[in-house]
Motif scaffolding. Structure first.
Motif, PDB file in Angstrom:
ATOM      1  N   GLY A   1      -8.541   6.570  -3.439  1.00  0.00           N
ATOM      2  CA  GLY A   1      -6.338   7.060  -2.857  1.00  0.00           C
ATOM      3  C   GLY A   1      -5.895   8.537  -3.624  1.00  0.00           C
TER       4      GLY A   1
ATOM      5  N   TYR B   1      -7.991   2.510  -3.861  1.00  0.00           N
ATOM      6  CA  TYR B   1      -7.481   1.018  -2.953  1.00  0.00           C
ATOM      7  C   TYR B   1      -9.553   0.028  -3.341  1.00  0.00           C
ATOM      8  CZ  TYR B   1      -4.586   5.124  -0.971  1.00  0.00           C
ATOM      9  OH  TYR B   1      -4.272   6.024  -0.718  1.00  0.00           O
TER      10      TYR B   1
ATOM     11  N   VAL C   1       1.175   4.165  -3.299  1.00  0.00           N
ATOM     12  CA  VAL C   1       0.747   4.767  -3.039  1.00  0.00           C
ATOM     13  C   VAL C   1       1.841   5.899  -3.415  1.00  0.00           C
ATOM     14  CG1 VAL C   1      -0.084   6.837  -1.228  1.00  0.00           C
ATOM     15  CG2 VAL C   1      -1.449   4.842  -1.087  1.00  0.00           C
TER      16      VAL C   1
ATOM     17  N   HIS D   1       0.558  -1.241  -0.208  1.00  0.00           N
ATOM     18  CA  HIS D   1       0.136   0.248   0.048  1.00  0.00           C
ATOM     19  C   HIS D   1       1.074   1.145  -0.147  1.00  0.00           C
ATOM     20  CE1 HIS D   1      -2.865   3.337   1.367  1.00  0.00           C
ATOM     21  NE2 HIS D   1      -2.114   3.355   2.119  1.00  0.00           N
TER      22      HIS D   1
ATOM     23  N   LEU E   1      -5.962   6.281  -8.313  1.00  0.00           N
ATOM     24  CA  LEU E   1      -5.883   5.445  -7.485  1.00  0.00           C
ATOM     25  C   LEU E   1      -6.908   5.115  -6.916  1.00  0.00           C
ATOM     26  CD1 LEU E   1      -3.520   3.708  -5.898  1.00  0.00           C
ATOM     27  CD2 LEU E   1      -3.644   5.681  -4.547  1.00  0.00           C
TER      28      LEU E   1
END
Length: 273
Positions: free
Chosen positions: A248, A164, A145, A141, A162
């Motif tokens: 994200g 999640y 990111v 993660h 992005l």
């Protein structure tokens, strides 16, 4: 026009099937180039089939992931070549290549190079809790990111979104009842947090087959294998029917919320839902 490309970034073989298997097939069916980056080969996993012996668990699980990708109708997996950190008594504290012991900046460098080569518009990775807190999930993660935010300077513009994987509070409660010690208020997200809930029921059989392709992980001693028929049916309804995502990061405006799909609002890809 550039072919739409989606890159999913996970830690172990089987992470993709549980969380986004239906979504991957959904977009592959629409002509999207669907890529899966897997950080490890799961060599520190637990074999859940009584009596099964495997000489090389990493090689076995690599093949299982290749089989799962074929079932999901996506391209073969891309391995980042780190080692599975394991859990509990299998934790590999002294392995420098175990993902838990690798500097996340090093992982980011690999991901940046992959993004530059493959030029995805969309990235998917774990939520900030790594699904259920596995240290390898948290490492991926963090690196994914960072790679999203550090690739905006690329000539093609970098990935535009992005996402999640999002565990709803209801799903977290279900996992808690099945043996995962998850506080739904921590690991589950509210409905208002969800950017997209995709109906993947049309691909339920693909997702189920992909899960079963990970045979070492779905045996009688696995979480799935220990469910009662009623519990398994309830879990399959949740897992095989919908898949949820939260935002994200984005480099484009969100024209509406919730979104209609992962490519919603990305110029040139309005046909994808």
């Amino acid at each position: 026009m550039t072919r739409p490309t989606l890159l999913a970034i996970f830690a172990h073989p089987d992470d993709e099937a549980f969380s986004v298997g239906g979504t991957l097939t959904h977009y592959a069916r629409q002509g999207v180039r669907v890529l899966l980056a897997c950080a490890t080969r799961g060599e520190a996993g637990k074999i859940t089939v009584p009596g099964m012996t495997v000489d090389d668990l990493g090689a076995q699980r690599e093949q299982e992931l290749r089989d799962a990708c074929r079932v999901l109708e996506i391209e073969p997996p891309i391995f980042l070549d780190y080692h599975d950190s394991g859990r509990y008594e299998r934790t590999r504290h002294d392995d420098p290549a175990a993902l838990m012991n690798v500097n996340p900046l090093e992982i980011e460098v690999k991901l940046r190079a992959l993004i530059e080569t493959e030029q995805p518009q969309v990235l998917i990775t774990f939520d900030p809790h790594g699904g259920y807190g596995h240290v390898d999930h948290l490492q991926i993660h963090r690196a994914a990111v960072a790679a999203f935010f550090s690739t905006g300077h690329l000539p093609y513009g970098g990935p535009q979104r992005l996402y999640y994987t999002a565990l709803t509070s209801e799903a977290a409660e279900g996992l808690s009842r099945m043996g995962r010690d998850l506080d739904p208020r921590v690991y589950g997200v509210s409905e208002s947090t969800l950017a997209l809930t995709l109906n993947v029921s049309a691909y339920a059989e693909h997702k189920k087959a992909a899960l079963l392709a990970h045979g070492t992980q779905t045996g009688e001693q696995s979480l799935l294998g220990q469910l009662s028929p009623e519990e398994r049916q309830a879990m399959e309804r949740r897992m095989l029917g919908t898949e949820s995502f939260s935002i994200g990061g984005t480099r484009t405006a969100l024209r509406s919320y919730p979104l209609r799909g992962l490519f919603d609002g990305l110029s040139g890809f309005e046909h994808l839902h």
